[in-house]
Design a protein around this motif. Structure first.
Motif, short mmCIF file in Angstrom:
data_model
loop_
_atom_site.label_atom_id
_atom_site.label_comp_id
_atom_site.label_asym_id
_atom_site.label_seq_id
_atom_site.Cartn_x
_atom_site.Cartn_y
_atom_site.Cartn_z
N LYS A 1 85.47 -99.93 -106.63
CA LYS A 1 84.36 -100.41 -107.46
C LYS A 1 83.68 -101.62 -106.83
O LYS A 1 82.53 -101.89 -107.09
N GLY A 2 84.41 -102.36 -106.02
CA GLY A 2 83.86 -103.58 -105.44
C GLY A 2 84.19 -103.68 -103.97
O GLY A 2 84.45 -102.69 -103.29
N HIS A 3 84.22 -104.89 -103.48
CA HIS A 3 84.51 -105.21 -102.09
C HIS A 3 85.98 -105.61 -102.00
O HIS A 3 86.44 -106.43 -102.79
N LEU A 4 86.71 -105.04 -101.05
CA LEU A 4 88.15 -105.27 -100.96
C LEU A 4 88.53 -105.95 -99.65
O LEU A 4 87.98 -105.63 -98.60
N THR A 5 89.51 -106.84 -99.73
CA THR A 5 90.10 -107.40 -98.52
C THR A 5 91.04 -106.34 -97.92
O THR A 5 91.39 -105.36 -98.58
N ALA A 6 91.46 -106.56 -96.69
CA ALA A 6 92.41 -105.64 -96.05
C ALA A 6 93.69 -105.55 -96.87
O ALA A 6 94.26 -104.47 -97.05
N GLU A 7 94.13 -106.67 -97.41
CA GLU A 7 95.35 -106.69 -98.21
C GLU A 7 95.17 -105.89 -99.50
O GLU A 7 96.08 -105.18 -99.94
N GLU A 8 93.99 -105.99 -100.10
CA GLU A 8 93.71 -105.20 -101.31
C GLU A 8 93.63 -103.72 -100.99
O GLU A 8 94.11 -102.88 -101.76
N VAL A 9 93.06 -103.37 -99.83
CA VAL A 9 93.04 -101.96 -99.39
C VAL A 9 94.47 -101.48 -99.24
O VAL A 9 94.83 -100.39 -99.73
N TYR A 10 95.30 -102.27 -98.58
CA TYR A 10 96.71 -101.90 -98.39
C TYR A 10 97.40 -101.67 -99.73
O TYR A 10 98.11 -100.68 -99.90
N HIS A 11 97.17 -102.57 -100.68
CA HIS A 11 97.76 -102.44 -102.02
C HIS A 11 97.31 -101.12 -102.67
O HIS A 11 98.13 -100.39 -103.25
N GLU A 12 96.02 -100.81 -102.58
CA GLU A 12 95.48 -99.57 -103.17
C GLU A 12 96.05 -98.34 -102.46
O GLU A 12 96.33 -97.33 -103.11
N VAL A 13 96.21 -98.42 -101.15
CA VAL A 13 96.81 -97.32 -100.38
C VAL A 13 98.22 -97.05 -100.90
O VAL A 13 98.60 -95.90 -101.13
N LYS A 14 98.99 -98.11 -101.09
CA LYS A 14 100.37 -97.97 -101.55
C LYS A 14 100.43 -97.44 -102.99
O LYS A 14 101.33 -96.65 -103.32
N LEU A 15 99.49 -97.85 -103.84
CA LEU A 15 99.45 -97.33 -105.21
C LEU A 15 99.13 -95.84 -105.23
O LEU A 15 99.75 -95.07 -105.98
N ALA A 16 98.16 -95.43 -104.42
CA ALA A 16 97.72 -94.03 -104.40
C ALA A 16 98.68 -93.13 -103.64
O ALA A 16 98.75 -91.93 -103.91
N ASN A 17 99.40 -93.68 -102.68
CA ASN A 17 100.29 -92.90 -101.81
C ASN A 17 101.62 -93.62 -101.63
O ASN A 17 101.95 -94.07 -100.53
N PRO A 18 102.42 -93.72 -102.70
CA PRO A 18 103.66 -94.50 -102.62
C PRO A 18 104.66 -93.99 -101.59
O PRO A 18 105.47 -94.77 -101.09
N ASP A 19 104.58 -92.72 -101.24
CA ASP A 19 105.52 -92.16 -100.26
C ASP A 19 105.05 -92.29 -98.82
O ASP A 19 105.78 -91.94 -97.90
N SER A 20 103.83 -92.77 -98.63
CA SER A 20 103.31 -92.86 -97.26
C SER A 20 103.97 -94.03 -96.53
O SER A 20 104.45 -94.98 -97.13
N ASN A 21 103.98 -93.92 -95.22
CA ASN A 21 104.58 -94.98 -94.41
C ASN A 21 103.48 -95.82 -93.74
O ASN A 21 103.67 -96.34 -92.65
#
Length: 148
Positions: free
Chosen positions: A40-60
């Motif tokens: 919805k907005g502008h994300l920092t790299a850390e926020e992108v990482y957090h969203e990646v982990k939320l959406a794909n908890p099993d990913s490495n």
């Protein structure tokens, strides 16, 4: 065009770019791109990482992979960033219509805006100076109403 079709078109563009460069297509790049396409907005790299982990908890996918993916996606113009000096960058997808930014230097709030008069004035200035604009970025820095 539906949102899913738009996502698919942008992912297809990523696949085409990767193939043209002779690189391997990775799911990690696609996941990072998808996070920014849905943001919805502008994300920092850390926020992108957090969203990646939320959406794909099993990913490495690690934070270093997120940074490399963001760098690549920006290099091929699928995403763009706003730099906050020593505070780093915030990213957004390039799938939105053109817009400019008001940026609060105190809290980092970003407000997107579009003004036809400003756009016309920029074109006139360029034309009057024999210049053809291929791209532009406008960032107005100041303090938001909460930080004044």
């Amino acid at each position: 065009m539906s949102k899913d079709n738009k996502f698919d078109d942008i992912k297809d563009e990523l696949k085409k770019i990767v193939k043209q460069r002779g690189l391997k297509y990775t799911e990690q790049r696609e996941i990072v791109l998808e996070v920014l396409l849905k943001a919805k907005g502008h994300l920092t790299a850390e926020e992108v990482y957090h969203e990646v982990k939320l959406a794909n908890p099993d990913s490495n996918i690690g934070i270093a992979t997120v940074y490399r993916s963001l760098s690549f996606l920006e290099e091929v113009h699928l995403i763009t960033s706003i730099t906050f000096g020593t505070d780093g960058k915030k990213y957004e997808s390039n799938s939105k219509k053109h817009h400019d930014h008001l940026i609060c230097v105190s809290c980092g709030k970003i407000i997107e805006f579009m003004d036809e008069e400003i756009e016309k004035k920029q074109e006139k200035i360029a034309k009057d100076n024999g210049f053809k604009i291929t791209s532009h970025v406008m960032q107005l820095l100041g303090n938001c109403s909460n930080c004044q």
